[in-house]
Design an enzyme around this catalytic site. Structure first.
Site, PDB file in Angstrom:
ATOM      1  N   SER A 113       0.831  -1.205   0.000  1.00 42.89           N
ATOM      2  CA  SER A 113       0.000   0.000   0.000  1.00 42.89           C
ATOM      3  C   SER A 113       0.868   1.258   0.000  1.00 42.89           C
ATOM      4  O   SER A 113       1.676   1.457  -0.893  1.00 42.89           O
ATOM      5  CB  SER A 113      -0.950  -0.031   1.212  1.00 42.89           C
ATOM      6  OG  SER A 113      -1.899   1.006   1.133  1.00 42.89           O
ATOM      7  N   ASP A 173      -5.211  -3.391  -3.057  1.00 49.38           N
ATOM      8  CA  ASP A 173      -4.158  -3.148  -2.078  1.00 49.38           C
ATOM      9  C   ASP A 173      -3.696  -4.448  -1.423  1.00 49.38           C
ATOM     10  O   ASP A 173      -4.506  -5.250  -0.967  1.00 49.38           O
ATOM     11  CB  ASP A 173      -4.736  -2.193  -1.025  1.00 49.38           C
ATOM     12  CG  ASP A 173      -3.722  -1.712  -0.026  1.00 49.38           C
ATOM     13  OD1 ASP A 173      -2.733  -2.408   0.214  1.00 49.38           O
ATOM     14  OD2 ASP A 173      -3.936  -0.621   0.521  1.00 49.38           O
TER      15      ASP A 173
END
Length: 243
Positions: A67, A176
């Site tokens: 992320s 993510d």
């Protein structure tokens, strides 16, 4: 000099020496300010030893992140026209302070809560425009950065196509990586623990927390209690980084 049999068996290039060094960077949205602060300090110490052109990427064989950690990884490793990192570690925090308020625009009230129920909290358009500034030969760096930041409920999933060496399309449907492994600092509380509280005050607080971490003792999690405990005779995080 002939390679040893053990090196041949493991297929490790001799340039790696006796160990392979890996830098892993946590996810956590605007909390990327924390590793950004730590890495800035580390790179400054490396520059004291090896000159102002030293970069974090010069000291690690592998750098990876989830992320927001993926974004920092790209900043630290993506090459410029001279095949040197595009960014210095000290550029990370100013980058977050400048762009996070636009990536995570702050709103409140019943409309904001309703939107959160109907889809991603943010439309991701600003992040996509920002990432489109950089590209590379395989999967474009912009697609990599957007994909690793596509946290469900915050930003939409991301789809892109890439050409194989044979010229065929290969499709990617990505979210993510924090869905599987994120590992943010769970000692934070209040606004500082938020992924997307991109207010001026909270980002300032995160900078202060990151700087404060340098002065805290080196700690390790006690696997029996789940509590981080100081390591005997290890000193502070700052002292450990200097060593």
């Amino acid at each position: 000099m002939e390679e040893s049999s053990s090196r041949k068996e493991t297929n490790n290039p001799s340039s790696y020496g006796e160990r392979i060094t890996v830098l892993g960077i946590d996810g956590g949205g605007i909390r990327g300010i924390l590793p950004g602060t730590i890495l800035s300090f580390l790179e400054s110490k490396l520059q004291e030893l090896d000159g102002e052109n030293a970069r974090i990427a010069d000291y690690f064989d592998v750098i990876a992140g989830t992320s927001t950690g993926g974004l920092i990884t790209a900043m630290l490793t993506a090459p410029d026209q001279n095949k040197r990192p595009l960014y210095m570690a000290k550029d990370i925090v100013p980058f977050y302070l400048k762009h996070c308020p636009k990536i995570f625009p702050q709103s409140s009230g019943p409309i904001s809560r309703l939107n959160a129920l109907m889809g991603p909290k943010y439309n991701g358009k600003y992040l996509r425009r920002l990432a489109e500034m950089d590209g590379s030969k395989d999967a474009p760096l912009s697609d990599v950065c957007i994909s690793t930041s596509s946290a469900p409920t915050y930003l939409p999933a991301y789809h892109f196509k890439n050409k194989t060496q044979e010229g065929h399309d290969r499709e990617f449907h990505l979210v993510d990586g924090g869905v599987a492994a994120n590992n943010p600092d769970d000692t934070l509380s209040g606004d500082a623990s938020s992924t997307d509280k991109a207010t001026e005050q909270n980002m300032k607080d995160l900078v202060n927390i990151g700087e404060g971490l340098l002065n805290k003792p080196v700690s390790r999690m006690n696997l029996d209690t789940g509590i981080f405990e100081p390591v005997d005779n290890a000193g502070t995080n700052e002292e450990a980084l200097i060593r």
